[in-house]
Design a protein around this motif. Structure first.
Motif, short mmCIF file in Angstrom:
data_model
loop_
_atom_site.label_atom_id
_atom_site.label_comp_id
_atom_site.label_asym_id
_atom_site.label_seq_id
_atom_site.Cartn_x
_atom_site.Cartn_y
_atom_site.Cartn_z
N ARG A 56 0.87 -1.34 0.09
CA ARG A 56 0.02 -0.49 -0.09
C ARG A 56 0.84 1.37 0.23
O ARG A 56 -0.09 2.07 -0.04
CB ARG A 56 -0.88 0.29 0.70
CG ARG A 56 -2.52 -1.11 1.50
CD ARG A 56 -3.24 -0.79 2.69
NE ARG A 56 -3.18 0.31 2.85
CZ ARG A 56 -4.81 0.25 4.08
NH1 ARG A 56 -4.52 -0.80 4.37
NH2 ARG A 56 -4.80 1.45 4.71
N SER A 57 1.85 1.16 0.55
CA SER A 57 2.90 2.25 0.70
C SER A 57 3.51 3.00 -0.64
O SER A 57 3.38 4.08 -0.80
CB SER A 57 4.43 2.24 1.29
OG SER A 57 5.39 3.00 1.30
N ILE A 58 3.74 1.78 -2.19
CA ILE A 58 4.30 2.02 -3.12
C ILE A 58 2.69 2.53 -3.57
O ILE A 58 2.25 2.05 -4.84
CB ILE A 58 5.16 1.40 -4.07
CG1 ILE A 58 5.97 1.01 -3.02
CG2 ILE A 58 5.58 1.96 -5.28
CD1 ILE A 58 7.36 2.11 -2.75
N LYS A 59 2.00 4.05 -3.84
CA LYS A 59 1.09 5.01 -4.38
C LYS A 59 1.62 4.14 -6.32
O LYS A 59 1.64 5.21 -6.86
CB LYS A 59 0.72 5.56 -5.01
CG LYS A 59 0.67 5.97 -2.79
CD LYS A 59 -0.58 5.64 -2.04
CE LYS A 59 -0.97 5.33 -0.91
NZ LYS A 59 0.67 5.18 0.09
N ASP A 60 0.16 3.37 -7.56
CA ASP A 60 0.87 3.69 -8.45
C ASP A 60 0.26 4.82 -8.84
O ASP A 60 -0.61 5.63 -8.69
CB ASP A 60 -0.17 2.32 -9.14
CG ASP A 60 -2.10 2.52 -9.05
OD1 ASP A 60 -2.31 3.50 -8.84
OD2 ASP A 60 -2.10 1.29 -9.06
N ASP A 61 -0.20 4.67 -10.63
CA ASP A 61 -0.48 6.18 -11.35
C ASP A 61 -2.00 6.60 -11.01
O ASP A 61 -2.06 7.52 -10.33
CB ASP A 61 -0.62 6.11 -12.58
CG ASP A 61 1.67 5.67 -13.28
OD1 ASP A 61 2.08 6.55 -12.79
OD2 ASP A 61 1.52 5.47 -14.11
N ARG A 62 -2.19 5.74 -10.84
CA ARG A 62 -3.97 5.76 -10.29
C ARG A 62 -4.06 6.56 -9.19
O ARG A 62 -5.00 7.67 -8.38
CB ARG A 62 -4.91 4.70 -10.73
CG ARG A 62 -6.68 5.65 -10.08
CD ARG A 62 -7.22 4.63 -11.01
NE ARG A 62 -8.59 4.14 -10.41
CZ ARG A 62 -9.49 4.31 -9.50
NH1 ARG A 62 -8.74 3.76 -8.31
NH2 ARG A 62 -10.61 4.33 -9.32
N HIS A 111 5.03 11.46 8.42
CA HIS A 111 3.73 9.90 8.59
C HIS A 111 3.25 10.03 7.53
O HIS A 111 2.68 10.83 6.38
CB HIS A 111 2.94 10.11 9.52
CG HIS A 111 1.40 10.77 9.26
ND1 HIS A 111 0.66 11.25 8.11
CD2 HIS A 111 1.95 11.89 9.67
CE1 HIS A 111 -0.29 11.69 8.19
NE2 HIS A 111 0.38 13.01 8.74
N GLN A 112 3.68 8.44 6.47
CA GLN A 112 2.91 8.49 5.39
C GLN A 112 1.46 8.31 5.23
O GLN A 112 0.45 8.20 6.19
CB GLN A 112 3.40 6.42 4.71
CG GLN A 112 4.88 6.37 4.42
CD GLN A 112 5.09 5.31 4.21
OE1 GLN A 112 4.65 5.40 3.02
NE2 GLN A 112 5.94 4.01 4.54
N ILE A 113 0.97 8.07 4.18
CA ILE A 113 -0.86 8.60 3.90
C ILE A 113 -1.13 7.86 2.37
O ILE A 113 -0.72 7.48 1.94
CB ILE A 113 -1.02 10.06 4.09
CG1 ILE A 113 -2.73 10.54 3.89
CG2 ILE A 113 0.03 10.94 2.71
CD1 ILE A 113 -3.14 11.83 4.08
N GLY A 114 -2.55 7.43 2.90
CA GLY A 114 -3.13 6.66 1.48
C GLY A 114 -4.84 6.40 1.70
O GLY A 114 -5.79 7.78 2.03
N LEU A 115 -4.60 5.64 2.87
CA LEU A 115 -6.41 4.52 2.23
C LEU A 115 -6.64 5.11 3.52
O LEU A 115 -8.38 5.78 4.23
CB LEU A 115 -6.40 3.17 2.37
CG LEU A 115 -6.44 3.17 0.72
CD1 LEU A 115 -6.56 1.06 0.95
CD2 LEU A 115 -7.70 3.59 0.01
N THR A 116 -6.06 5.75 4.60
CA THR A 116 -5.81 6.39 6.15
C THR A 116 -5.08 7.65 5.79
O THR A 116 -4.11 7.39 5.19
CB THR A 116 -5.98 5.26 7.25
OG1 THR A 116 -4.19 4.74 7.18
CG2 THR A 116 -6.94 4.20 6.56
N ASP A 117 -5.49 8.69 7.25
CA ASP A 117 -4.32 9.48 7.12
C ASP A 117 -2.71 9.13 7.72
O ASP A 117 -2.06 10.34 7.36
CB ASP A 117 -5.14 10.69 8.35
CG ASP A 117 -4.29 11.49 8.35
OD1 ASP A 117 -3.70 12.57 7.41
OD2 ASP A 117 -4.07 12.25 9.34
N HIS A 118 -3.34 8.24 8.74
CA HIS A 118 -1.57 7.72 9.22
C HIS A 118 -1.60 6.16 8.38
O HIS A 118 -2.19 5.86 9.41
CB HIS A 118 -1.11 8.01 10.65
CG HIS A 118 -1.84 9.22 11.46
ND1 HIS A 118 -0.54 10.18 12.28
CD2 HIS A 118 -2.19 10.17 10.96
CE1 HIS A 118 -0.73 11.40 12.65
NE2 HIS A 118 -1.02 11.54 11.76
#
Length: 358
Positions: free
Chosen positions: A128-134, A290-297
């Protein structure tokens, strides 16, 4: 099932010496399968192994047909643990994630479903840490919405307006801009309240001359944003400008060095050195980000103890701050995505000092 994502997770499991794992985090299940439901107290899990995927879901949940290679359902009168155990390899260790509650994990261990149990959250967290182009495009859009929302927040600052009244109005603005929800409860801090990095908005009214800190983020099409800006409501004093400029320089110095191969620790220490050299070191009281993506932290912080190098596609916050008790607090936060030769800053709201007409 997203085959590319599941392959990355399985590759990560193999590197950990595991051939099977059980994931219960609903967002990780969505990430891998496209199926989402909030199970509350009920059991929901995705099993991965070289032979395929199995989703275990209560029949009360929305139909999950097609989400995994096999679907195993049960109702409220059935114990799901024997169903899980029957699908595991009892001669191999089973990886489990941090969301598997003890009330399910302990019976699963007692069932001898596997030869041992190991924490394996990192296998999916790393994917999950590596975000694809989308995903990167969705992160950009969420941050663009947040930039627009910051302008709205600034427009709400007027003498007598309470912290809470502004915070409570933000969700409506987010939704008008296309977002669905907050990514975390917004922080609105006046004056000395901003010396508490996680101040909860209250009924304090704005007094002319108070500095104002906004830390806010939205969730839009599954992905989160997060940004902090600090404003003035009167011409700043030399002391206030010194603190503000130190934080701004720390933020920009850290962003400047982000590129593949640089460690999270180096990024943190770059910002921290600017603040320490200005004499405010003891008042920068948290990690840089902090890393972020599907959740804030998300797992993988930007701190002086995280020695892993950053990789293209990772998204994290750069948020130095100075917090002077009973006086003031300043934080300036952006999100960045690591590129092949540097980083892209997702927030475009100005870093320059802004005096609001309050």
């Amino acid at each position: 099932m997203d085959q590319g994502r599941s392959k990355r997770v399985m590759d990560n499991l193999r590197q950990m010496g595991l051939s099977q794992a059980l994931f219960c985090d609903p967002l990780s299940i969505w990430y891998l399968t496209g199926y989402y439901t909030e199970p509350l107290e009920r059991f929901l899990a995705l099993y991965l192994s070289p032979s395929g995927s199995v989703l275990f879901a209560n029949r009360l949940f929305p139909d999950a047909t097609g989400a995994a290679d096999r679907l195993v359902t049960f109702d409220d009168t059935e114990d799901p643990i024997p169903l899980v155990a029957a699908n595991c390899d009892p001669n191999s260790e089973l990886g489990v994630d941090k969301d598997l509650a003890a009330r399910w994990l302990v019976p699963l261990m007692d069932s001898k479903a596997a030869s041992g149990f190991r924490l394996a959250s990192k296998a999916v967290d790393d994917a999950r840490s590596i975000k694809d182009d989308r995903e990167q495009g969705l992160m950009r859009q969420a941050s663009l919405t947040n930039d627009l929302a910051m302008s709205w927040l600034a427009s709400q600052v007027r003498e007598g307006a309470t912290e809470l009244s502004i915070a409570e109005g933000l969700l409506g603005e987010y939704r008008s801009l296309g977002a669905q929800d907050h990514s975390f409860p917004p922080i609105v801090s006046y004056g000395a309240h901003a010396a508490d990095p996680h101040h909860e908005p209250d009924q304090t009214p704005l007094a002319k001359g108070d500095m104002v800190l906004f830390d806010a983020g939205c969730k839009q099409d599954w992905y989160c944003s997060d940004m902090t800006r600090t404003f003035f409501t009167a011409e700043p004093t030399a002391h206030q400008l010194e603190v503000y400029d130190t934080v701004r320089r720390a933020n920009e110095a850290a962003e400047k060095i982000v590129r593949p191969g640089v460690t999270f620790a180096q990024i943190d220490l770059t910002a921290r050195k600017v603040i320490e050299d200005a004499g405010f070191g003891p008042y920068f009281t948290h990690r840089l980000g902090h890393q972020i993506g599907l959740t804030d932290h998300e797992p993988g912080d930007v701190s002086a103890t995280h020695d892993e190098p950053v990789r293209p596609g990772q998204c994290f916050s750069i948020e130095p701050g100075i917090y002077l008790p009973n006086d003031m607090g300043v934080r300036i936060e952006d999100l960045v995505i690591v590129t092949e030769n540097g980083c892209e800053v997702l927030n475009h709201y100005t870093h320059e000092p802004v005096v609001l007409d309050a």
